[in-house]
Design an enzyme around this catalytic site. Structure first.
Site, mmCIF file in Angstrom:
data_model
loop_
_atom_site.group_PDB
_atom_site.id
_atom_site.type_symbol
_atom_site.label_atom_id
_atom_site.label_comp_id
_atom_site.label_asym_id
_atom_site.label_seq_id
_atom_site.Cartn_x
_atom_site.Cartn_y
_atom_site.Cartn_z
ATOM 1 N N LYS A 187 0.853 -1.207 0.000
ATOM 2 C CA LYS A 187 0.000 0.000 0.000
ATOM 3 C C LYS A 187 0.872 1.235 0.000
ATOM 4 O O LYS A 187 2.022 1.221 0.457
ATOM 5 C CB LYS A 187 -0.953 0.031 1.208
ATOM 6 C CG LYS A 187 -0.296 0.153 2.599
ATOM 7 C CD LYS A 187 0.023 1.567 3.021
ATOM 8 C CE LYS A 187 0.947 1.586 4.230
ATOM 9 N NZ LYS A 187 1.619 2.836 4.465
ATOM 10 N N ALA A 229 0.599 -6.849 4.766
ATOM 11 C CA ALA A 229 0.130 -7.645 3.625
ATOM 12 C C ALA A 229 0.236 -9.136 3.956
ATOM 13 O O ALA A 229 -0.670 -9.916 3.649
ATOM 14 C CB ALA A 229 0.971 -7.321 2.384
ATOM 15 N N ASP A 286 -2.700 -1.242 9.346
ATOM 16 C CA ASP A 286 -2.746 -1.330 7.881
ATOM 17 C C ASP A 286 -3.281 -2.679 7.375
ATOM 18 O O ASP A 286 -3.421 -2.871 6.168
ATOM 19 C CB ASP A 286 -1.337 -1.166 7.280
ATOM 20 C CG ASP A 286 -0.770 0.229 7.499
ATOM 21 O OD1 ASP A 286 -1.555 1.171 7.668
ATOM 22 O OD2 ASP A 286 0.466 0.359 7.491
HETATM 23 P P1 ATP Z 1 4.699 -0.281 8.255
HETATM 24 O O1 ATP Z 1 4.820 0.962 7.446
HETATM 25 O O2 ATP Z 1 3.403 -1.023 8.117
HETATM 26 O O3 ATP Z 1 5.147 -0.179 9.671
HETATM 27 P P2 ATP Z 1 6.869 -1.237 6.697
HETATM 28 O O4 ATP Z 1 6.341 -1.503 5.340
HETATM 29 O O5 ATP Z 1 7.691 0.002 6.873
HETATM 30 O O6 ATP Z 1 5.698 -1.302 7.698
HETATM 31 P P3 ATP Z 1 7.437 -3.971 7.156
HETATM 32 O O7 ATP Z 1 8.155 -4.548 6.006
HETATM 33 O O8 ATP Z 1 5.990 -4.290 7.291
HETATM 34 O O9 ATP Z 1 7.701 -2.417 7.183
HETATM 35 O O10 ATP Z 1 8.209 -4.394 8.488
HETATM 36 C C1 ATP Z 1 8.056 -3.707 9.709
HETATM 37 C C2 ATP Z 1 8.658 -4.570 10.827
HETATM 38 O O11 ATP Z 1 7.835 -5.703 11.026
HETATM 39 C C3 ATP Z 1 10.046 -5.091 10.504
HETATM 40 O O12 ATP Z 1 10.922 -4.474 11.393
HETATM 41 C C4 ATP Z 1 10.000 -6.592 10.746
HETATM 42 O O13 ATP Z 1 10.949 -6.943 11.710
HETATM 43 C C5 ATP Z 1 8.612 -6.861 11.310
HETATM 44 N N1 ATP Z 1 7.927 -8.005 10.657
HETATM 45 C C6 ATP Z 1 7.188 -8.926 11.262
HETATM 46 N N2 ATP Z 1 6.660 -9.785 10.385
HETATM 47 C C7 ATP Z 1 7.061 -9.407 9.164
HETATM 48 C C8 ATP Z 1 6.811 -9.887 7.864
HETATM 49 N N3 ATP Z 1 6.042 -10.966 7.634
HETATM 50 N N4 ATP Z 1 7.375 -9.217 6.838
HETATM 51 C C9 ATP Z 1 8.124 -8.103 7.064
HETATM 52 N N5 ATP Z 1 8.403 -7.628 8.289
HETATM 53 C C10 ATP Z 1 7.867 -8.250 9.337
#
Ligand code: ATP
Length: 305
Positions: free
Chosen positions: A19, A113, A145
């Site tokens: 997103k 996601a 989200d």
């Molecule tokens: P958001 O903006 O929703 O906080 P993001 O897109 O910046 O998220 P993500 O890739 O969702 O970041 O990861 C955020 C944190 O979640 C990471 O630090 C990771 O350690 C943790 N995490 C837990 N499960 C997952 C997963 N399945 N995939 C990615 N990260 C994960």
């Protein structure tokens, strides 16, 4: 004649999109530590594929190793699975395999996601027939989200982002997605937002002009109305993003946006050829980037075997 035997479902794969927030209005931190949001989500064409199979114990794996993704109970996909079986009062477990196409810690809600995809995949694997209302509620408890990753398209997000209302979007656009080698912690960006925005509103207003421009399909107007209240905080934490933003604005004066809490940057194009030219140009200058269409569908089953 004997009836054909129907084998139980062995494996389900669900694809869930990244997103972006076309508008991210952030209000003052609430007593519960969360921030009220008025956001316009758009699902874009970068995906994680989550495959589930029945197993004696919960476990999670990646199809390719990626730093920063926990492979234990901390993984939000396992938390999603546990929440779903708890909701139904069942004692089941699954092996969850994630093929990541969404940048990790990029502000594109990859973890959310995965949680949404896991909820849908397990619901289908075990034929739980969870109602949409319950799925959205469980999703909202897992993360702000997560409900939007189920819904997809373009939607207004209120509350802390978990209250999702689909809106009309007659645009069809191409985002140049400029990736960063280093992630940015969402909690750190929000904490810094609190410091640099002491006058944040209690309830951020819904961006009505953007809602109208999307319904009318006026891409230029949408580009001029893109906004993200977290931008000043993210710029402070990652001053290197300012130079990237400046370079993108030379290519598209309107239509440059920080994705969520960053550090991914986005550039809007109506024309896919223009987007391709921009990507080639940026790659030549050493940027890591890709193209994603928007809006796209929310979490959906792609393999059912
Ligand atoms: P958001 O903006 O929703 O906080 P993001 O897109 O910046 O998220 P993500 O890739 O969702 O970041 O990861 C955020 C944190 O979640 C990471 O630090 C990771 O350690 C943790 N995490 C837990 N499960 C997952 C997963 N399945 N995939 C990615 N990260 C994960």
């Amino acid at each position: 004649m004997s009836e054909a035997r129907v084998e139980p479902t062995q494996r389900v794969t669900v694809r869930a999109p990244a997103k972006i927030n076309l508008h991210l209005g952030v209000g003052a931190r609430r007593p519960d530590g969360m921030h009220p949001l008025a956001t316009i989500y758009q699902a874009v064409g970068l995906y994680d594929d989550v495959t589930v199979t029945d197993a004696p114990a919960w476990s999670v794996g990646l199809t390719a190793p990626i730093d920063g993704v926990p492979l234990d109970e901390e993984n939000i996909a396992i938390r999603a699975g546990r929440a779903l079986v708890a909701h139904h009062g069942l004692d089941l477990a699954a092996r969850i395999t994630i093929a990541k196409g969404i940048p990790v810690m990029g502000g594109m809600a990859g973890g959310s996601a995965d949680a949404a995809a896991t909820l849908l995949a397990l619901d289908r694997l075990w034929d739980l027939q969870t109602s949409d209302e319950d799925l959205l509620r469980i999703a909202g408890e897992l993360g702000s989200d997560v409900p939007f990753a189920l819904v997809g398209g373009t939607a207004l997000g209120t509350g802390r982002g978990e209250v999702v209302t689909p809106i009309a979007d007659n645009t069809s656009v191409w985002w140049v997605v400029v990736l960063s080698d280093e992630g940015l912690s969402t909690p750190a960006v929000y904490q810094h937002f609190d410091q640099v925005t002491p006058d944040a509103a209690a309830e951020p207003p819904v961006p009505q002009a953007l809602v109208a421009a999307l319904a009318d399909g006026y891409t230029d107007e949408v580009g001029a109305l893109l906004a993200n209240d977290l931008w000043p905080a993210a710029r402070d934490l990652r001053p290197d993003l300012v130079d990237v933003e400046d370079q993108l604005r030379l290519l598209a004066p309107d239509g440059v946006l920080l994705s969520g809490s960053g550090p991914t940057l986005l550039m809007l194009h109506e024309d896919v050829e223009e987007a391709r030219v921009a990507v080639a140009d940026l790659r030549e200058r050493g940027f890591r980037c890709t193209i994603a269409p928007g809006p796209v569908a929310g979490a959906h089953v792609v393999t059912y075997a």
